[in-house]
Write a protein that holds these residues in place. Structure first.
Motif, PDB file in Angstrom:
ATOM      1  N   ALA A  98       0.771  -1.253  -0.117  1.00  0.00           N
ATOM      2  CA  ALA A  98       0.141  -0.098  -0.048  1.00  0.00           C
ATOM      3  C   ALA A  98       1.068   1.300  -0.095  1.00  0.00           C
ATOM      4  O   ALA A  98       0.386   2.309  -0.452  1.00  0.00           O
ATOM      5  N   GLU A  99       1.833   1.190   0.533  1.00  0.00           N
ATOM      6  CA  GLU A  99       3.184   2.242   0.607  1.00  0.00           C
ATOM      7  C   GLU A  99       4.345   1.493   0.664  1.00  0.00           C
ATOM      8  O   GLU A  99       4.837   0.478   0.666  1.00  0.00           O
ATOM      9  N   HIS A 100       5.646   2.627   0.254  1.00  0.00           N
ATOM     10  CA  HIS A 100       6.949   2.247   0.461  1.00  0.00           C
ATOM     11  C   HIS A 100       7.137   1.479   1.759  1.00  0.00           C
ATOM     12  O   HIS A 100       6.721   2.200   2.808  1.00  0.00           O
ATOM     13  N   GLY A 101       7.908   0.626   1.885  1.00  0.00           N
ATOM     14  CA  GLY A 101       8.288   0.017   3.192  1.00  0.00           C
ATOM     15  C   GLY A 101       8.533  -1.595   3.050  1.00  0.00           C
ATOM     16  O   GLY A 101       8.038  -2.281   2.087  1.00  0.00           O
ATOM     17  N   THR A 102       9.188  -1.816   4.192  1.00  0.00           N
ATOM     18  CA  THR A 102       9.540  -3.451   4.218  1.00  0.00           C
ATOM     19  C   THR A 102       8.870  -3.912   5.466  1.00  0.00           C
ATOM     20  O   THR A 102       8.921  -5.166   5.759  1.00  0.00           O
ATOM     21  N   SER A 103       7.970  -3.139   6.163  1.00  0.00           N
ATOM     22  CA  SER A 103       7.153  -3.787   7.084  1.00  0.00           C
ATOM     23  C   SER A 103       5.953  -4.192   6.984  1.00  0.00           C
ATOM     24  O   SER A 103       5.552  -3.719   5.933  1.00  0.00           O
ATOM     25  N   TRP A 104       5.481  -5.299   7.623  1.00  0.00           N
ATOM     26  CA  TRP A 104       4.222  -5.945   7.179  1.00  0.00           C
ATOM     27  C   TRP A 104       2.917  -4.708   7.211  1.00  0.00           C
ATOM     28  O   TRP A 104       2.094  -5.053   6.310  1.00  0.00           O
ATOM     29  N   PHE A 105       3.213  -3.801   7.956  1.00  0.00           N
ATOM     30  CA  PHE A 105       1.918  -2.880   7.772  1.00  0.00           C
ATOM     31  C   PHE A 105       1.893  -1.999   6.672  1.00  0.00           C
ATOM     32  O   PHE A 105       1.129  -1.301   6.280  1.00  0.00           O
ATOM     33  N   ALA A 106       2.885  -1.733   5.934  1.00  0.00           N
ATOM     34  CA  ALA A 106       3.037  -1.159   4.530  1.00  0.00           C
ATOM     35  C   ALA A 106       2.128  -2.007   3.613  1.00  0.00           C
ATOM     36  O   ALA A 106       2.051  -1.659   2.353  1.00  0.00           O
ATOM     37  N   TYR A 107       1.686  -3.184   3.658  1.00  0.00           N
ATOM     38  CA  TYR A 107       1.250  -4.219   2.707  1.00  0.00           C
ATOM     39  C   TYR A 107      -0.456  -4.236   3.319  1.00  0.00           C
ATOM     40  O   TYR A 107      -0.631  -4.568   4.380  1.00  0.00           O
ATOM     41  N   ASP A 108      -1.088  -4.179   2.144  1.00  0.00           N
ATOM     42  CA  ASP A 108      -2.735  -4.164   2.655  1.00  0.00           C
ATOM     43  C   ASP A 108      -3.370  -5.164   2.110  1.00  0.00           C
ATOM     44  O   ASP A 108      -4.607  -5.455   2.377  1.00  0.00           O
ATOM     45  N   TYR A 109      -2.900  -6.064   1.314  1.00  0.00           N
ATOM     46  CA  TYR A 109      -3.499  -7.393   0.770  1.00  0.00           C
ATOM     47  C   TYR A 109      -2.697  -8.402   0.981  1.00  0.00           C
ATOM     48  O   TYR A 109      -1.534  -8.374   0.562  1.00  0.00           O
ATOM     49  N   TRP A 110      -2.938  -9.618   1.625  1.00  0.00           N
ATOM     50  CA  TRP A 110      -1.945 -10.778   1.688  1.00  0.00           C
ATOM     51  C   TRP A 110      -2.783 -12.110   1.132  1.00  0.00           C
ATOM     52  O   TRP A 110      -4.074 -12.196   1.131  1.00  0.00           O
ATOM     53  N   GLY A 111      -1.955 -12.842   0.912  1.00  0.00           N
ATOM     54  CA  GLY A 111      -2.318 -14.302   0.307  1.00  0.00           C
ATOM     55  C   GLY A 111      -2.280 -15.196   1.494  1.00  0.00           C
ATOM     56  O   GLY A 111      -2.101 -14.671   2.720  1.00  0.00           O
ATOM     57  N   GLN A 112      -2.839 -16.414   1.628  1.00  0.00           N
ATOM     58  CA  GLN A 112      -3.215 -17.389   2.480  1.00  0.00           C
ATOM     59  C   GLN A 112      -2.127 -17.890   3.268  1.00  0.00           C
ATOM     60  O   GLN A 112      -1.948 -18.342   4.321  1.00  0.00           O
ATOM     61  N   GLY A 113      -0.808 -17.784   2.631  1.00  0.00           N
ATOM     62  CA  GLY A 113       0.308 -18.521   3.099  1.00  0.00           C
ATOM     63  C   GLY A 113       0.539 -19.841   2.527  1.00  0.00           C
ATOM     64  O   GLY A 113      -0.565 -20.644   2.205  1.00  0.00           O
ATOM     65  N   THR A 114       1.694 -20.306   2.391  1.00  0.00           N
ATOM     66  CA  THR A 114       2.079 -21.643   1.776  1.00  0.00           C
ATOM     67  C   THR A 114       3.332 -22.010   2.688  1.00  0.00           C
ATOM     68  O   THR A 114       4.328 -21.253   2.808  1.00  0.00           O
ATOM     69  N   LEU A 115       3.213 -23.236   3.346  1.00  0.00           N
ATOM     70  CA  LEU A 115       4.240 -23.876   3.955  1.00  0.00           C
ATOM     71  C   LEU A 115       5.406 -24.272   3.229  1.00  0.00           C
ATOM     72  O   LEU A 115       5.324 -25.302   2.477  1.00  0.00           O
TER      73      LEU A 115
END
Length: 120
Positions: A98-115
């Motif tokens: 959503a904005e510049h950065g490497t912190s998780w809160f800079a990202y607004d949409y996420w996939g479900q994850g893969t192990l």
């Protein structure tokens, strides 16, 4: 925007895996995208980011072993992981920035994850 990560599995140390992240519901080609991972009992960790061009940048733990790429025609982001180590074991997430950065809160949409599990 919906993101679907896939490609995780069990691999021996020194092996390779390629993760995929299929995007839908938006204009993928305009997005800055990233990969994160979360190991058991640890905080979510930034792995790397791919900008709208072919430019990618990486956390120190990933640099030289991992490569992020994208196919805008297929609305898909990739994470090629080589020379895997047991400490790479984690759930891997793709995310849209959503904005510049490497912190998780800079990202607004996420996939479900893969192990990803790397055995020694």
């Amino acid at each position: 925007v919906q993101l679907q990560a896939s490609g995780g599995g069990l691999v021996q140390a020194g092996g390779s895996l390629r993760l995929s992240c299929a995007a839908s519901g938006g204009t993928f080609g305009s997005y800055v995208m990233g990969w994160f991972r979360q190991a058991p009992g640890k905080e979510r960790e930034w792995v790397g980011t791919n900008r709208r061009s072919s430019n990618s940048y990486y956390a120190g733990s990933a640099r030289g072993r991992f490569t992020i790429s994208r196919d805008n025609g297929k609305n898909t982001l990739y994470l090629q992981m080589n020379n895997l180590k047991p400490e790479d074991t984690a759930v891997y997430y793709c995310a849209k920035a959503a904005e510049h950065g490497t912190s998780w809160f800079a990202y607004d949409y996420w996939g479900q994850g893969t192990l990803v599990t790397v055995s020694s």
